[in-house]
Design a protein around this motif. Sequence first.
Motif, PDB file in Angstrom:
ATOM      1  N   GLY A  24      -8.985  -2.560   8.705  1.00 54.59           N
ATOM      2  CA  GLY A  24      -7.854  -2.556   9.630  1.00 54.59           C
ATOM      3  C   GLY A  24      -6.944  -1.356   9.405  1.00 54.59           C
ATOM      4  N   ILE A  25      -6.651  -1.078   8.138  1.00 58.29           N
ATOM      5  CA  ILE A  25      -5.783   0.051   7.795  1.00 58.29           C
ATOM      6  C   ILE A  25      -6.450   1.362   8.213  1.00 58.29           C
ATOM      7  CG2 ILE A  25      -4.737   1.320   5.863  1.00 58.29           C
ATOM      8  CD1 ILE A  25      -4.565  -1.334   4.353  1.00 58.29           C
ATOM      9  N   ALA A  26      -7.757   1.473   7.911  1.00 57.35           N
ATOM     10  CA  ALA A  26      -8.486   2.707   8.203  1.00 57.35           C
ATOM     11  C   ALA A  26      -8.579   2.941   9.707  1.00 57.35           C
ATOM     12  CB  ALA A  26      -9.873   2.653   7.574  1.00 57.35           C
ATOM     13  N   SER A  27      -8.701   1.852  10.484  1.00 50.65           N
ATOM     14  CA  SER A  27      -8.883   2.034  11.929  1.00 50.65           C
ATOM     15  C   SER A  27      -7.592   2.517  12.599  1.00 50.65           C
ATOM     16  CB  SER A  27      -9.359   0.734  12.582  1.00 50.65           C
ATOM     17  OG  SER A  27      -8.300  -0.205  12.584  1.00 50.65           O
ATOM     18  N   ARG A  28      -6.441   2.284  11.939  1.00 53.44           N
ATOM     19  CA  ARG A  28      -5.176   2.738  12.518  1.00 53.44           C
ATOM     20  C   ARG A  28      -4.847   4.173  12.102  1.00 53.44           C
ATOM     21  NH1 ARG A  28      -3.774  -2.671  11.291  1.00 53.44           N
ATOM     22  NH2 ARG A  28      -2.763  -2.096   9.350  1.00 53.44           N
ATOM     23  N   ALA A  29      -5.674   4.764  11.222  1.00 52.12           N
ATOM     24  CA  ALA A  29      -5.397   6.120  10.737  1.00 52.12           C
ATOM     25  C   ALA A  29      -6.146   7.151  11.577  1.00 52.12           C
ATOM     26  CB  ALA A  29      -5.822   6.231   9.281  1.00 52.12           C
ATOM     27  N   ASP A  30      -5.677   8.407  11.511  1.00 53.14           N
ATOM     28  CA  ASP A  30      -6.325   9.468  12.286  1.00 53.14           C
ATOM     29  C   ASP A  30      -7.670   9.854  11.688  1.00 53.14           C
ATOM     30  OD1 ASP A  30      -4.161   9.490  13.940  1.00 53.14           O
ATOM     31  OD2 ASP A  30      -3.104  11.079  12.837  1.00 53.14           O
ATOM     32  N   GLY A  31      -7.648  10.280  10.423  1.00 55.63           N
ATOM     33  CA  GLY A  31      -8.893  10.727   9.794  1.00 55.63           C
ATOM     34  C   GLY A  31      -9.504   9.645   8.930  1.00 55.63           C
ATOM     35  N   ASP A  32     -10.432  10.060   8.080  1.00 55.80           N
ATOM     36  CA  ASP A  32     -11.051   9.142   7.127  1.00 55.80           C
ATOM     37  C   ASP A  32     -10.061   8.825   6.012  1.00 55.80           C
ATOM     38  OD1 ASP A  32     -13.424   8.736   8.278  1.00 55.80           O
ATOM     39  OD2 ASP A  32     -14.527  10.235   7.108  1.00 55.80           O
TER      40      ASP A  32
ATOM     41  N   TYR B 184       0.834  -1.199   0.000  1.00 54.76           N
ATOM     42  CA  TYR B 184       0.000   0.000   0.000  1.00 54.76           C
ATOM     43  C   TYR B 184       0.865   1.243   0.000  1.00 54.76           C
ATOM     44  CZ  TYR B 184      -3.852  -3.098   1.076  1.00 54.76           C
ATOM     45  OH  TYR B 184      -4.793  -4.097   1.007  1.00 54.76           O
ATOM     46  N   GLN B 185       0.599   2.114  -0.955  1.00 49.87           N
ATOM     47  CA  GLN B 185       1.328   3.379  -0.996  1.00 49.87           C
ATOM     48  C   GLN B 185       0.407   4.511  -0.544  1.00 49.87           C
ATOM     49  OE1 GLN B 185       2.687   4.969  -4.835  1.00 49.87           O
ATOM     50  NE2 GLN B 185       4.447   5.879  -3.796  1.00 49.87           N
ATOM     51  N   PRO B 186       0.876   5.344   0.391  1.00 45.07           N
ATOM     52  CA  PRO B 186       0.015   6.424   0.879  1.00 45.07           C
ATOM     53  C   PRO B 186      -0.168   7.541  -0.151  1.00 45.07           C
ATOM     54  CG  PRO B 186       2.186   6.569   1.909  1.00 45.07           C
ATOM     55  CD  PRO B 186       2.170   5.296   1.098  1.00 45.07           C
ATOM     56  N   VAL B 187      -1.326   8.171  -0.099  1.00 48.61           N
ATOM     57  CA  VAL B 187      -1.643   9.341  -0.931  1.00 48.61           C
ATOM     58  C   VAL B 187      -1.902  10.501   0.040  1.00 48.61           C
ATOM     59  CG1 VAL B 187      -3.250  10.288  -2.647  1.00 48.61           C
ATOM     60  CG2 VAL B 187      -2.762   7.820  -2.612  1.00 48.61           C
ATOM     61  N   PHE B 188      -1.309  11.668  -0.241  1.00 53.87           N
ATOM     62  CA  PHE B 188      -1.416  12.790   0.690  1.00 53.87           C
ATOM     63  C   PHE B 188      -2.159  13.982   0.094  1.00 53.87           C
ATOM     64  CE2 PHE B 188       2.181  10.289   2.009  1.00 53.87           C
ATOM     65  CZ  PHE B 188       2.079  10.268   3.402  1.00 53.87           C
ATOM     66  N   ARG B 189      -2.850  14.724   0.981  1.00 58.65           N
ATOM     67  CA  ARG B 189      -3.464  15.988   0.558  1.00 58.65           C
ATOM     68  C   ARG B 189      -2.374  17.049   0.548  1.00 58.65           C
ATOM     69  NH1 ARG B 189      -6.815  14.063   4.530  1.00 58.65           N
ATOM     70  NH2 ARG B 189      -8.728  13.101   3.735  1.00 58.65           N
ATOM     71  N   VAL B 190      -2.349  17.815  -0.539  1.00 64.36           N
ATOM     72  CA  VAL B 190      -1.294  18.816  -0.652  1.00 64.36           C
ATOM     73  C   VAL B 190      -1.511  19.941   0.354  1.00 64.36           C
ATOM     74  CG1 VAL B 190      -0.172  20.462  -2.206  1.00 64.36           C
ATOM     75  CG2 VAL B 190      -0.947  18.257  -3.088  1.00 64.36           C
TER      76      VAL B 190
ATOM     77  N   ARG C  36      -8.925  -8.786  -1.533  1.00 60.59           N
ATOM     78  CA  ARG C  36      -7.932  -8.659  -0.480  1.00 60.59           C
ATOM     79  C   ARG C  36      -7.867  -7.223   0.044  1.00 60.59           C
ATOM     80  NH1 ARG C  36      -3.410 -11.547   0.797  1.00 60.59           N
ATOM     81  NH2 ARG C  36      -4.867 -13.276   0.678  1.00 60.59           N
ATOM     82  N   ALA C  37      -7.887  -6.255  -0.864  1.00 62.59           N
ATOM     83  CA  ALA C  37      -7.771  -4.851  -0.456  1.00 62.59           C
ATOM     84  C   ALA C  37      -8.968  -4.431   0.387  1.00 62.59           C
ATOM     85  CB  ALA C  37      -7.636  -3.961  -1.690  1.00 62.59           C
TER      86      ALA C  37
END
Length: 296
Positions: free
Chosen positions: A132-140, A73-79, A125-126
Motif C-alpha cells: 500500500g505504501i509503495a503504491s502511493r509513491a512515485d518511484g520504487d 514509518y520514517q522516510p529515507v531520502f537519496r542525497v 505488519r510492515a
Amino acid sequence: HVGCSMGIAVFPEHGETLEELLKHADIAMYRAKDSGIEYSVFDSEWSPYSRERLALEAELREAVAEDRLILAYQPVFRVADGSRAGVEALVRWPREGEEVPAAELVSLAEESDLIRSLDRFVLRRALRDFPGIASRADGDLELSVNLSPASLHQRGLTAALQGLLEETGVDPSRVVLEVTESAALRNPGASHRTLRELHEIGIRIAMDDFGSGFASVTYLRNMPFRRLKIDRSLVREIGTSSRGEQLIQGTILLGQSLGMEIVAEGVETEEQLEWLRDRGCDLVQGFLLGRPERSS
Ligand code: C2E
Ligand code: CA
Ligand code: CA
C-alpha cells in the motif's frame, strides 16, 4: 532443546482474586525465566519497581499477542536528488492514551523472549503494509525493518520471512533488515548463518547505529552487510567537532570502498545535510526531512 519455567502464586497470600493470582504467577514465571531457574514462587516483598516492570512486561506480552502494537514509518531520502528511497518501520505501543517510546519497549522486550514475537509482529505488519505504501509513491521504494540480536539467533527466521514475502508479494530486493553490531557480537556463529541465509534470498542487511558502540572491522569483513548507517551521535558532531567530522568522512570512504551504501541518521539541520552531500553520503534520514508517521 525445550525449556520450561514455572511461576507459583499461593491463595490467599498472593492474591484473593483469580486475576491477581494469575498476574502474580505470571510475574514469578518471568522471574524464573530471567534467572534461568525452573520455578519461582511469587514474593510480595519484591520491590515495587521490578514488580511494576514485570507487570508492564506481562502487559506488553498481551499487547503483542493481541496485535495492539502499531508501526510508524520514517522516510529515507537519496542525497543526490532528494527523492524518497524508502521507509523505516518503527514500533509503537499505544498505552493508556500515550505512546511508550520504542527504545523503552524494545529493551523491556529484550529482557525476555518477548522480543522475538515483537520482531515477528513488526515484520509481518510492515510487509503487509508495504504494498500500500509503495503504491502511493512515485518511484520504487524499499522497506527497512529492525531486528534484535535475539531474533537473529533464532532458527526459522529466514523461512518465516520467505513465507511472508510470498504472502505479500514483496520482492526480497526491496527489503532491508537493520541489525546492530551487538547482534553479531553475542553469538557470531548463529548470526552469521542467519545473515548469510537472508543475503542468499536477496534481502539486504544494514549495520545499524554504526559509531555508537564498539564497531568492529571484523564484522564488516565477515558479515554480508550491504549498507551502513552512521549513528546520529556522530552526525551531531558535524559543524562542532573536526574529529567527529573526520570519523564520518572516513566511515563513508571505508563503507563505500567495501561496496556498502552509507546512510546518515538523525539529520536535523540543513548544515548537516549539506556537509553530508559534499562528502558523497548516499542516503539520509532525520527530522529535517521527515519524522516517523503512522501510515494511513
Ligand atoms: P533506530 O533503529 O536507530 O531508529 C531511529 C530512531 O531515531 C527512531 O527512534 C527515530 O524516531 C529516531 N530519529 C529519527 N530521526 C531523528 C532525528 O533527526 N533526531 C532524533 N533525535 N531522533 C531521530 P524510535 O522510533 O524511538 O526507535 C528507537 C530505537 O528502537 C530504534 O533505533 C531501534 O533500535 C529500536 N526499534 C524501533 N522499532 C523497532 C522494532 O520494530 N524492532 C526492534 N528490534 N527494534 C526497534
Ligand atoms: Ca534502525
Ligand atoms: Ca539507528
